[in-house]
Write a protein that holds these residues in place. Structure first.
Motif, PDB file in Angstrom:
ATOM      1  N   ALA A 276       0.734  -1.218  -0.081  1.00  0.00           N
ATOM      2  CA  ALA A 276      -0.266  -0.034  -0.041  1.00  0.00           C
ATOM      3  C   ALA A 276       0.824   1.297   0.072  1.00  0.00           C
ATOM      4  O   ALA A 276       0.727   2.281  -0.784  1.00  0.00           O
ATOM      5  N   GLY A 277       1.898   1.291   0.770  1.00  0.00           N
ATOM      6  CA  GLY A 277       2.597   2.417   1.014  1.00  0.00           C
ATOM      7  C   GLY A 277       3.589   2.581  -0.431  1.00  0.00           C
ATOM      8  O   GLY A 277       3.856   3.925  -1.047  1.00  0.00           O
ATOM      9  N   ILE A 278       4.022   1.719  -0.957  1.00  0.00           N
ATOM     10  CA  ILE A 278       4.775   1.790  -2.313  1.00  0.00           C
ATOM     11  C   ILE A 278       3.989   2.201  -3.301  1.00  0.00           C
ATOM     12  O   ILE A 278       4.176   3.000  -4.091  1.00  0.00           O
ATOM     13  N   ALA A 279       2.608   1.446  -3.369  1.00  0.00           N
ATOM     14  CA  ALA A 279       1.715   1.937  -4.472  1.00  0.00           C
ATOM     15  C   ALA A 279       1.180   3.333  -4.214  1.00  0.00           C
ATOM     16  O   ALA A 279       1.219   4.072  -5.220  1.00  0.00           O
ATOM     17  N   ARG A 280       0.957   3.793  -3.106  1.00  0.00           N
ATOM     18  CA  ARG A 280       0.572   5.170  -2.864  1.00  0.00           C
ATOM     19  C   ARG A 280       1.856   6.372  -3.528  1.00  0.00           C
ATOM     20  O   ARG A 280       1.460   7.345  -4.021  1.00  0.00           O
ATOM     21  N   LYS A 281       3.105   5.900  -3.160  1.00  0.00           N
ATOM     22  CA  LYS A 281       4.049   6.826  -3.418  1.00  0.00           C
ATOM     23  C   LYS A 281       4.060   6.716  -4.794  1.00  0.00           C
ATOM     24  O   LYS A 281       4.436   7.490  -5.511  1.00  0.00           O
ATOM     25  N   VAL A 282       4.228   5.717  -5.527  1.00  0.00           N
ATOM     26  CA  VAL A 282       4.358   5.404  -7.022  1.00  0.00           C
ATOM     27  C   VAL A 282       3.604   6.020  -7.850  1.00  0.00           C
ATOM     28  O   VAL A 282       3.658   6.965  -8.595  1.00  0.00           O
ATOM     29  N   ALA A 283       2.236   5.908  -7.582  1.00  0.00           N
ATOM     30  CA  ALA A 283       1.139   6.551  -7.918  1.00  0.00           C
ATOM     31  C   ALA A 283       1.137   7.962  -7.976  1.00  0.00           C
ATOM     32  O   ALA A 283       0.726   8.912  -8.753  1.00  0.00           O
ATOM     33  N   SER A 284       1.325   8.643  -6.570  1.00  0.00           N
ATOM     34  CA  SER A 284       1.423  10.224  -6.578  1.00  0.00           C
ATOM     35  C   SER A 284       2.582  10.669  -7.341  1.00  0.00           C
ATOM     36  O   SER A 284       2.430  11.779  -7.885  1.00  0.00           O
ATOM     37  N   ASP A 285       3.572   9.856  -7.623  1.00  0.00           N
ATOM     38  CA  ASP A 285       4.889  10.541  -8.379  1.00  0.00           C
ATOM     39  C   ASP A 285       4.281  10.428  -9.823  1.00  0.00           C
ATOM     40  O   ASP A 285       4.762  11.491 -10.500  1.00  0.00           O
ATOM     41  N   GLU A 286       3.666   9.612 -10.320  1.00  0.00           N
ATOM     42  CA  GLU A 286       3.144   9.596 -11.556  1.00  0.00           C
ATOM     43  C   GLU A 286       2.164  10.801 -11.830  1.00  0.00           C
ATOM     44  O   GLU A 286       1.939  11.494 -12.654  1.00  0.00           O
ATOM     45  N   LEU A 287       1.160  10.729 -10.753  1.00  0.00           N
ATOM     46  CA  LEU A 287       0.127  11.923 -10.806  1.00  0.00           C
ATOM     47  C   LEU A 287       0.847  13.340 -10.809  1.00  0.00           C
ATOM     48  O   LEU A 287       0.150  14.393 -11.597  1.00  0.00           O
ATOM     49  N   ASN A 288       1.965  13.605 -10.166  1.00  0.00           N
ATOM     50  CA  ASN A 288       2.540  14.762 -10.146  1.00  0.00           C
ATOM     51  C   ASN A 288       3.749  15.061 -11.275  1.00  0.00           C
ATOM     52  O   ASN A 288       4.595  15.957 -11.360  1.00  0.00           O
ATOM     53  N   GLY A 289       3.722  13.956 -12.005  1.00  0.00           N
ATOM     54  CA  GLY A 289       4.507  14.220 -13.385  1.00  0.00           C
ATOM     55  C   GLY A 289       5.936  13.837 -13.408  1.00  0.00           C
ATOM     56  O   GLY A 289       6.966  14.128 -14.123  1.00  0.00           O
ATOM     57  N   HIS A 290       6.285  13.174 -12.059  1.00  0.00           N
ATOM     58  CA  HIS A 290       7.773  12.693 -11.956  1.00  0.00           C
ATOM     59  C   HIS A 290       7.830  11.498 -11.334  1.00  0.00           C
ATOM     60  O   HIS A 290       8.774  10.902 -10.921  1.00  0.00           O
ATOM     61  N   GLY A 291       7.129  10.287 -12.147  1.00  0.00           N
ATOM     62  CA  GLY A 291       7.219   8.959 -11.946  1.00  0.00           C
ATOM     63  C   GLY A 291       8.334   8.436 -12.585  1.00  0.00           C
ATOM     64  O   GLY A 291       9.224   8.882 -13.151  1.00  0.00           O
ATOM     65  N   ASP A 292       8.600   7.104 -11.895  1.00  0.00           N
ATOM     66  CA  ASP A 292       9.852   6.056 -12.200  1.00  0.00           C
ATOM     67  C   ASP A 292       9.070   5.107 -13.208  1.00  0.00           C
ATOM     68  O   ASP A 292       8.439   4.308 -12.823  1.00  0.00           O
ATOM     69  N   PRO A 293       9.369   5.190 -14.471  1.00  0.00           N
ATOM     70  CA  PRO A 293       8.771   4.266 -15.274  1.00  0.00           C
ATOM     71  C   PRO A 293       8.983   2.882 -14.996  1.00  0.00           C
ATOM     72  O   PRO A 293       8.139   1.885 -15.215  1.00  0.00           O
ATOM     73  N   VAL A 294      10.166   2.568 -14.305  1.00  0.00           N
ATOM     74  CA  VAL A 294      10.596   1.015 -13.868  1.00  0.00           C
ATOM     75  C   VAL A 294       9.511   0.608 -12.881  1.00  0.00           C
ATOM     76  O   VAL A 294       8.748  -0.360 -12.727  1.00  0.00           O
TER      77      VAL A 294
END
Length: 331
Positions: A276-294
């Motif tokens: 849950a914590g990993i998913a929230r962080k990864v999804a938030s990064d994508e939402l804010n335009g600086h996601g990690d594609p891997v």
């Protein structure tokens, strides 16, 4: 244990969440809520937790997702999410909620109702920021959050007064736009808003419409009970999960049982907490335009089609685009 509708075996699913700010969805600490669930035998989960502790070697008594998210532990994180990790092959699921979209959806549902409210909420969410500008959109979100939340400072009428002052101004300024037309319809629904505020004042609220935990649990449960499987949830303890609410969840899903435990006492819940914590962080990064594609690619197989997500660009990257029609309504 794997459930089978033919032999009556009960499947146990362990759950935890990340990103809870209660009903404060527009001014809290996080912009994404994630609810994760895991299906693994207790001994298998315990072995994976021990392996993670062995590889990370932190002295912390209880590990959290931020241990895995540290750059120096990137290999552990990728292994945890990856094809050879403990959660692949249908052993885990994540329900995401984009908080600002959740607020817009709930406001439109309360004030307009009807079969088209999901479409109108999605349209307003898409058109509102570019029509009203950053300040106007922020004012609308804040006013909507205050209108809907159970706890508010000041007199009971204040949230409605602020909300309708805001939407009246937006309607008048942008009457010829798609977003302006929708907020105009909201502005005409004051009687429904006032009735809602009166109910909040006069009687205990069993299902706060802005708390994402209850609809997330229901969506999670419905994912696992597909094909007639009999399911029992084991969930991290939450003050929100009162006996009355648990009874409602069991009936709405439906579930065989819901048990609340301390996360550190159940390795399966610890793995759900990590996810849950990993998913929230990864999804938030994508939402804010600086996601990690891997990491986004590694997370994508776990994300459910019932996630509540309004942002199109990040939704396409996460695989949640078009999922915003799946908001589960708790009241």
């Amino acid at each position: 244990m794997t459930g089978n509708p033919e032999n009556g075996v009960v499947m146990e699913i362990a759950c935890d969440e990340s990103g809870s700010d209660g009903e404060n969805l527009t001014g809290g600490n996080t912009d994404v809520f994630a609810h994760a669930s895991v299906r693994l035998p207790q001994e298998t989960a315990a072995e994976y937790v021990r392996e993670i502790r062995r590889r990370i070697r932190s002295p912390a008594e209880e590990y959290k997702a931020n241990h895995l998210l540290r750059e120096k532990h990137r290999a552990v994180l990728e292994s945890f999410l990856g094809p050879a990790g403990p959660l692949r092959d249908g052993n885990a699921h994540v329900h995401l909620i984009e908080k600002t979209y959740f607020v817009v959806d709930r406001a439109v549902d309360l004030l307009l109702g009807g079969a088209d409210e999901g479409t109108e909420a999605a349209t307003l969410f898409r058109e509102g920021p570019r029509t009203f500008g950053e300040r106007g959109w922020r004012d609308f979100l804040t006013a909507s959050n205050q209108l809907l939340r159970v706890r508010n400072d000041g007199a009971p009428t204040v949230p409605a007064d602020v909300f309708f002052h805001t939407v009246d101004a937006l309607r008048d300024a942008y009457a010829d736009t798609t977003a302006g037309v929708i907020v105009g319809r909201l502005a005409a629904a004051r009687s429904r808003a006032e009735s809602y505020r009166e109910r909040m004042r006069d009687s205990p609220v069993l299902f706060p419409v802005l708390n994402p935990l209850l609809p997330a649990i229901v969506s999670t449960a419905r994912y696992w009970i597909a094909d007639g499987r009999r399911v029992r949830l084991v969930h991290d303890r939450q003050n929100m999960l009162t006996p009355e609410r648990i009874a409602w969840i069991m009936d709405a899903a439906p579930l065989i049982d819901v048990e609340l435990v301390a996360a550190r006492s159940d390795a399966r819940v610890q793995l759900a907490d990590f996810l849950a914590g990993i998913a929230r962080k990864v999804a938030s990064d994508e939402l804010n335009g600086h996601g990690d594609p891997v990491l986004t690619g590694l997370l994508r197989p776990y994300l459910g089609p019932d996630s509540v997500w309004g942002d199109t660009a990040s939704g396409l990257r996460l695989g949640t685009a078009g999922a915003n029609s799946a908001v589960q309504r708790a009241c």
